[in-house]
Design an enzyme around this catalytic site. Structure first.
Site, PDB file in Angstrom:
ATOM      1  N   HIS A 125      -6.076  -3.442 -25.712  1.00 36.53           N
ATOM      2  CA  HIS A 125      -6.258  -4.836 -25.321  1.00 36.53           C
ATOM      3  C   HIS A 125      -7.547  -5.353 -25.918  1.00 36.53           C
ATOM      4  O   HIS A 125      -8.508  -4.610 -26.077  1.00 36.53           O
ATOM      5  CB  HIS A 125      -6.312  -4.967 -23.784  1.00 36.53           C
ATOM      6  CG  HIS A 125      -6.084  -6.357 -23.319  1.00 36.53           C
ATOM      7  ND1 HIS A 125      -7.106  -7.258 -23.170  1.00 36.53           N
ATOM      8  CD2 HIS A 125      -4.944  -7.013 -23.005  1.00 36.53           C
ATOM      9  CE1 HIS A 125      -6.599  -8.415 -22.779  1.00 36.53           C
ATOM     10  NE2 HIS A 125      -5.285  -8.292 -22.675  1.00 36.53           N
ATOM     11  N   GLU A 141       1.982  -5.126 -20.789  1.00 35.79           N
ATOM     12  CA  GLU A 141       3.326  -5.066 -21.369  1.00 35.79           C
ATOM     13  C   GLU A 141       4.014  -3.731 -21.122  1.00 35.79           C
ATOM     14  O   GLU A 141       5.232  -3.634 -21.144  1.00 35.79           O
ATOM     15  CB  GLU A 141       3.270  -5.328 -22.883  1.00 35.79           C
ATOM     16  CG  GLU A 141       2.504  -6.556 -23.296  1.00 35.79           C
ATOM     17  CD  GLU A 141       3.172  -7.849 -22.875  1.00 35.79           C
ATOM     18  OE1 GLU A 141       4.002  -7.811 -21.948  1.00 35.79           O
ATOM     19  OE2 GLU A 141       2.846  -8.882 -23.453  1.00 35.79           O
TER      20      GLU A 141
HETATM   21  N1  COA Z   1      -2.088   1.815 -30.968  1.00 36.62           N
HETATM   22  C1  COA Z   1      -2.826   2.436 -31.897  1.00 36.62           C
HETATM   23  N2  COA Z   1      -4.021   2.004 -32.312  1.00 36.62           N
HETATM   24  C2  COA Z   1      -4.503   0.885 -31.758  1.00 36.62           C
HETATM   25  C3  COA Z   1      -3.782   0.188 -30.777  1.00 36.62           C
HETATM   26  C4  COA Z   1      -2.530   0.694 -30.381  1.00 36.62           C
HETATM   27  N3  COA Z   1      -1.795   0.086 -29.471  1.00 36.62           N
HETATM   28  N4  COA Z   1      -4.494  -0.886 -30.395  1.00 36.62           N
HETATM   29  C5  COA Z   1      -5.609  -0.867 -31.108  1.00 36.62           C
HETATM   30  N5  COA Z   1      -5.618   0.194 -31.927  1.00 36.62           N
HETATM   31  C6  COA Z   1      -6.657   0.586 -32.877  1.00 36.62           C
HETATM   32  C7  COA Z   1      -6.519  -0.248 -34.137  1.00 36.62           C
HETATM   33  O1  COA Z   1      -5.677   0.356 -35.086  1.00 36.62           O
HETATM   34  C8  COA Z   1      -7.937  -0.341 -34.605  1.00 36.62           C
HETATM   35  O2  COA Z   1      -8.263   0.843 -35.260  1.00 36.62           O
HETATM   36  P1  COA Z   1      -8.951   0.791 -36.715  1.00 36.62           P
HETATM   37  O3  COA Z   1     -10.271   0.110 -36.469  1.00 36.62           O
HETATM   38  O4  COA Z   1      -9.056   2.228 -37.090  1.00 36.62           O
HETATM   39  O5  COA Z   1      -8.053  -0.023 -37.573  1.00 36.62           O
HETATM   40  C9  COA Z   1      -8.747  -0.365 -33.311  1.00 36.62           C
HETATM   41  O6  COA Z   1      -7.924   0.247 -32.316  1.00 36.62           O
HETATM   42  C10 COA Z   1      -9.108  -1.765 -32.862  1.00 36.62           C
HETATM   43  O7  COA Z   1      -7.949  -2.559 -32.930  1.00 36.62           O
HETATM   44  P2  COA Z   1      -7.976  -4.127 -33.086  1.00 36.62           P
HETATM   45  O8  COA Z   1      -6.701  -4.561 -33.727  1.00 36.62           O
HETATM   46  O9  COA Z   1      -9.268  -4.581 -33.698  1.00 36.62           O
HETATM   47  O10 COA Z   1      -8.027  -4.576 -31.596  1.00 36.62           O
HETATM   48  P3  COA Z   1      -7.661  -5.997 -31.084  1.00 36.62           P
HETATM   49  O11 COA Z   1      -8.556  -6.313 -29.970  1.00 36.62           O
HETATM   50  O12 COA Z   1      -7.590  -6.985 -32.191  1.00 36.62           O
HETATM   51  O13 COA Z   1      -6.153  -5.756 -30.624  1.00 36.62           O
HETATM   52  C11 COA Z   1      -4.168  -5.627 -29.442  1.00 36.62           C
HETATM   53  C12 COA Z   1      -5.680  -5.876 -29.350  1.00 36.62           C
HETATM   54  C13 COA Z   1      -3.552  -5.840 -28.065  1.00 36.62           C
HETATM   55  C14 COA Z   1      -3.563  -6.618 -30.440  1.00 36.62           C
HETATM   56  C15 COA Z   1      -3.914  -4.173 -29.929  1.00 36.62           C
HETATM   57  O14 COA Z   1      -4.472  -3.260 -29.014  1.00 36.62           O
HETATM   58  C16 COA Z   1      -2.439  -3.907 -30.158  1.00 36.62           C
HETATM   59  O15 COA Z   1      -1.918  -4.214 -31.245  1.00 36.62           O
HETATM   60  N6  COA Z   1      -1.726  -3.297 -29.141  1.00 36.62           N
HETATM   61  C17 COA Z   1      -0.316  -3.050 -29.281  1.00 36.62           C
HETATM   62  C18 COA Z   1       0.492  -4.312 -29.020  1.00 36.62           C
HETATM   63  C19 COA Z   1       0.480  -4.716 -27.560  1.00 36.62           C
HETATM   64  O16 COA Z   1       0.655  -3.906 -26.671  1.00 36.62           O
HETATM   65  N7  COA Z   1       0.280  -6.022 -27.346  1.00 36.62           N
HETATM   66  C20 COA Z   1       0.268  -6.587 -26.016  1.00 36.62           C
HETATM   67  C21 COA Z   1      -1.095  -7.028 -25.644  1.00 36.62           C
HETATM   68  S1  COA Z   1      -1.210  -7.535 -23.942  1.00 36.62           S
END
Ligand code: COA
Length: 367
Positions: free
Chosen positions: A249, A307
């Protein structure tokens, strides 16, 4: 300096909700989400968001009736939607249907109920059309959750499942400055109309990094199938560079409190005699996922988000996987509308800046 993804940037003062990512706490107008979700229905939450206070019994009955009338009006509009309900997925169907609404025909005194009713009716109608059956007319005497479930689920509704859906809708209705709420506020800040702001919110909610995740979570649980297969399956996903849906998140560094609320609501369903085979599997997969992600990136704590258990609860009450994101919109529209109001009341045009990193102009700046 740019702030990638606007992380940590405060773009508004709000009275609506507060997300404490370090402690895992969601407060909506002074109430913890846990206390709201297990004791109040969606109508009460709408009243809280839209007026600032939980409703009296009379106010609650009045809002319930208004939402019922709004669902009826939305149903009467269905013949005008053309092929909008043929959308390939539920969010596409919802976006196209809502785009048919003329801002001028929405009762200005009751924009909130009108749009909240329309989202529920259009989301349910899409699901029926997809199954090749005619949309069901609303029953305005029912609560919003019960009526949506009756119209949307192939299994109809009953009190225990309606209560579980109420718990979900309350839990999902508002959540700080999430991407779709920000989108809706940006549109509202231009003095556009609420229909446009809600359509824009649907567009943002559709993506798998926001509201599109619960469907893939269910697909993941099905693909894993049994707890002992979780470690191998998740390792292969991560090795392939894919994200684990329902984990991580932007704001929470601990488990999303909404995941716990929904987990409890599924337990309540089980206590009422409804089977949910996927709850135990989900718990086992969550534990393995948290451990695997923690080993890979100990400094960035990734835990279950809302989710993860959304998939479990919506599946348990009889909604199909492709209805999960539209059902999220059925809840979140209440929050969007409260934010649209707040933005319209006091906010300036939201117009940030960007840093130009393209090629320099051929002619140098005059000295
Ligand atoms: N699975 C694997 N790795 C994950 C991850 C996940 N669900 N969520 C984050 N990471 C990793 C990313 O790959 C990134 O690693 P890197 O720096 O080596 O590339 C790091 O953690 C940071 O991720 P980032 O995309 O910068 O975090 P964010 O704050 O932008 O993303 C979400 C938040 C929710 C978009 C992200 O956690 C995600 O894509 N989750 C899965 C989708 C989901 O469940 N969405 C519903 C949200 S309520």
């Amino acid at each position: 300096m740019t702030t990638d993804g606007l992380e940590g940037v405060v773009v508004a003062d709000t009275q609506l909700s507060d997300v404490d990512g370090e402690r895992g706490r969601l407060v909506i107008r002074g109430h913890d989400v846990e206390s709201l979700a297990l004791a109040h229905d969606f109508e009460a939450l709408c009243a809280l968001l839209w007026t600032g206070a939980l409703p009296s019994a009379a106010e609650h009955a009045e809002l319930r009736a208004r939402l019922g009338r709004a669902r009826m009006r939305a149903f009467e509009r269905l013949p005008r939607l053309g092929d909008a309900l043929d959308g390939a997925d539920g969010m596409e169907g919802l976006r196209a249907s809502l785009a048919h609404l003329r801002a001028s025909e929405i009762d200005a005194r009751d924009v909130h109920a009108e749009l909240t009713g329309a989202v529920a009716v259009f989301a349910a109608a899409w699901a029926r059309v997809r199954r090749g059956v005619a949309p069901l007319a609303p029953d305005p005497a029912l609560g919003h959750a019960a009526d949506y479930l009756r119209m949307a689920s192939a299994r109809g509704t009953d009190p225990a499942r309606s209560r579980a859906l109420d718990a979900y809708l309350v839990t999902a209705a508002d959540h700080g400055m999430n991407a779709s709420t920000f989108t809706a506020r940006v549109v509202a800040s231009t003095d556009s109309d609420p229909v446009s702001a809600v359509v824009a919110g649907v567009g943002a909610l559709k993506g798998p990094r926001h509201g599109g995740a619960p469907g893939p979570v269910l697909a993941m649980l099905d693909a894993i199938g049994s707890p002992e297969r979780a470690a191998g399956w998740l390792a292969a996903e991560l090795a392939a560079g894919r994200r684990i849906m329902g984990m991580g998140h932007r704001v929470y560094r601990v488990r999303d409190p909404r995941a716990a609320v929904l987990e409890r609501a599924v337990e309540r369903l089980r206590a009422a005699g409804l089977r949910s085979d996927r709850l135990d599997l989900a718990r086992a997969v969550e534990a393995v996922a948290v451990a695997s992600l923690g080993e890979r990136r100990p400094e960035r704590r990734l835990a279950a988000n809302v989710e993860f258990y959304t998939a479990v609860i919506l599946d348990a009450i009889g909604l199909a996987q492709e209805q999960f994101s539209p059902t999220f919109a059925v809840a979140r529209v209440a929050g969007w509308l409260a934010h649209i109001d707040e933005q319209a009341r006091g906010g300036r045009l939201i117009r940030p800046s960007s840093r130009y990193v393209g090629p320099a102009p051929e002619t140098p700046v005059a000295a």
